[in-house]
Design a protein around this motif. Structure first.
Motif, PDB file in Angstrom:
ATOM      1  N   ASN A  29       0.994  -1.064   0.121  1.00 49.24           N
ATOM      2  CA  ASN A  29       0.217  -0.378  -0.221  1.00 49.24           C
ATOM      3  C   ASN A  29       1.143   1.079   0.140  1.00 49.24           C
ATOM      4  OD1 ASN A  29      -2.555  -1.848  -0.060  1.00 49.24           O
ATOM      5  ND2 ASN A  29      -2.229  -1.491   2.266  1.00 49.24           N
ATOM      6  N   SER A  30       0.386   2.291  -0.598  1.00 40.97           N
ATOM      7  CA  SER A  30       1.283   3.466  -0.335  1.00 40.97           C
ATOM      8  C   SER A  30       1.485   4.026   0.795  1.00 40.97           C
ATOM      9  CB  SER A  30       0.157   4.342  -1.060  1.00 40.97           C
ATOM     10  OG  SER A  30       0.685   5.826  -1.379  1.00 40.97           O
ATOM     11  N   ARG A  31       3.157   4.451   0.831  1.00 42.95           N
ATOM     12  CA  ARG A  31       3.170   4.464   2.124  1.00 42.95           C
ATOM     13  C   ARG A  31       4.416   6.032   1.072  1.00 42.95           C
ATOM     14  NH1 ARG A  31       5.185   0.093   0.451  1.00 42.95           N
ATOM     15  NH2 ARG A  31       6.625  -1.196   0.466  1.00 42.95           N
ATOM     16  N   SER A  32       4.702   7.116   2.181  1.00 44.91           N
ATOM     17  CA  SER A  32       5.204   8.161   1.384  1.00 44.91           C
ATOM     18  C   SER A  32       6.588   8.481   3.038  1.00 44.91           C
ATOM     19  CB  SER A  32       4.513  10.107   1.580  1.00 44.91           C
ATOM     20  OG  SER A  32       3.512   9.421   1.159  1.00 44.91           O
ATOM     21  N   VAL A  33       7.632   9.430   2.098  1.00 48.23           N
ATOM     22  CA  VAL A  33       8.707   9.582   3.202  1.00 48.23           C
ATOM     23  C   VAL A  33       8.734  10.899   3.304  1.00 48.23           C
ATOM     24  CG1 VAL A  33      11.202  10.260   3.092  1.00 48.23           C
ATOM     25  CG2 VAL A  33      10.132   8.377   1.341  1.00 48.23           C
ATOM     26  N   PRO A  34       8.575  11.419   5.191  1.00 48.42           N
ATOM     27  CA  PRO A  34       8.589  12.327   5.094  1.00 48.42           C
ATOM     28  C   PRO A  34       9.460  13.164   4.839  1.00 48.42           C
ATOM     29  CG  PRO A  34       8.795  10.550   6.907  1.00 48.42           C
ATOM     30  CD  PRO A  34       9.231  10.277   6.065  1.00 48.42           C
ATOM     31  N   ALA A  35       9.176  14.547   4.685  1.00 47.83           N
ATOM     32  CA  ALA A  35      10.036  15.933   3.825  1.00 47.83           C
ATOM     33  C   ALA A  35      11.492  15.851   4.103  1.00 47.83           C
ATOM     34  CB  ALA A  35       8.763  17.068   3.970  1.00 47.83           C
TER      35      ALA A  35
END
Length: 407
Positions: free
Chosen positions: A153-159
């Protein structure tokens, strides 16, 4: 005695290329071959198997490990190959402990993974461009696609982590490319739900030394006003937009479970080109999707001209086991192959006209190895006078030869 070094063979997407550099760092000093596999089509899986056999013939005594999407989806079949020593999953491949373990198969449930990119590659020593993973996985379930089962599933890297990595890479690389499985879905899983546009803004603000920024494939329905403004107004963001279109017929798009219609794609490109005329459009297109008739195919073929697609990635439809499209009425394989060829022919003609139109123009080119070639901001390949790799040179285009611009 020479120091051993790993051999990383990346199949498929730019995300694999980015992750391959992380694997290289984890395996420094080891005589290991890593096949970082792709599962986007049956042909990609076939090519992965061919790469495994070829690598074993060339280095019969090396440790050979298979990882990537094809290995994640079907680990048992790769573990059964006599050439393979180990199979490691997509989440495990970026953890040092996985490479120190002895398990023949080390593959967890990718759908249970909630984080991504703690690895963020330290360098891309063999590339003028560096690739930074900012997102992984996909929450959508297009009926033809097996990739969510390989990536989760979609997961993002902290900015903050992304900005730190971009800043570290910008000192030695003329261009950074942000990559992900579904790049425009960046952010909802992070505190404050930042968008991809907000991430790009922060990168450009906090990394002034970054000379060129490029984005990998975008889903047009998720290009909001902020991202649109950056794509059309920010000079450091390169004039090259690659769209995940897949088809140009509304019924086919509906059966694919895509979230856009044909008219929306055409309108988006018209807006992009009106705001920034030099933008070059790329797109993924599938030929021979189940139930596609000649009229539906004609709509997809016409999309190449209607959207001025000059960087086309054409895929003959490939039924992936377990996907809904594999259970739909299939188009004859010979027809699929012929339609893919016709799409490539139409795309090549469109690209040729575009390249010819660039003769006499000035282009800024990032010089790549071995120093006599590179890519312009619009991602056209350009032959340049010998220059230092990584330098950005401004050249005047004099001719087109074999699909490349000549400066």
């Amino acid at each position: 005695m020479p120091v051993s070094s790993p051999q990383i063979i990346n199949m498929g997407c730019r995300l694999n290329l980015a992750e391959g550099e992380s694997i290289r760092a984890l395996l420094a000093g080891r005589d290991t071959i890593v096949i970082n596999s792709c599962a986007v089509t049956n042909e990609a899986v076939k090519q992965t198997r061919q790469a495994i056999r070829r690598a074993r013939r060339e280095k019969p005594d090396a440790e050979l490990v298979v990882t990537g999407c094809a290995a994640q989806i079907d680990p048992a079949s790769f573990a059964a190959m006599p050439e393979v020593n180990r199979v490691i999953g997509n989440a495990e491949k970026l953890k040092s402990e996985a490479w120190e373990a002895y398990d023949a198969v080390l593959v967890q449930d990718i759908m249970a993974v909630r984080e991504t990119a703690p690895h963020l590659a330290a360098s891309f020593s063999t590339h003028a461009r560096a690739f930074v993973e900012v997102q992984n996985g996909c929450d959508h379930r297009c009926t033809f696609c097996a990739i969510p089962y390989g990536r989760g599933n979609s997961r993002s890297v902290p900015a903050g982590a992304v900005i730190d990595r971009v800043a570290a890479l910008a000192a030695n690389h003329g261009e950074v490319v942000l990559t992900g499985v579904d790049l425009t879905s960046y952010g909802p899983d992070l505190p404050g739900s930042p968008s991809l546009g907000q991430l790009v803004e922060r990168i450009l603000h906090h990394v002034p030394q970054l000379r060129r920024l490029r984005l990998s494939s975008l889903d047009g329905v998720e290009i909001d006003d902020r991202l649109f403004a950056l794509l059309t107004q920010e000079p450091r963001l390169q004039p090259h937009v690659h769209l995940s279109l897949q088809a140009g017929d509304d019924m086919v798009l509906k059966r694919m479970k895509r979230r856009h219609g044909r008219a929306e794609s055409v309108a988006l490109v018209e807006r992009l080109r009106a705001a920034r005329p030099e933008i070059a459009i790329g797109a993924d297109l599938i030929a021979g999707f189940p139930t596609e008739d000649e009229a539906m195919f004609a709509n997809t073929r016409a999309l190449i001209d209607d959207c001025d697609i000059v960087h086309a990635h054409i895929f003959p439809y490939s039924p992936r086991a377990g996907t809904p499209a594999a259970r739909m009425p299939q188009v004859e394989p010979a027809i699929v192959k012929a339609r893919a060829a016709r799409l490539r022919e139409a795309a090549a003609a469109r690209r040729s006209r575009w390249l010819q139109s660039l003769i006499g123009s000035a282009q800024q080119v990032l010089v790549e190895r071995p120093g006599d070639r590179g890519h312009a901001g619009n991602f056209a390949e350009v032959r340049v006078p010998p220059s230092e790799t990584g330098e950005i040179v401004t050249v005047t285009i004099k001719a087109v030869q074999e699909g490349k611009l000549i400066a």
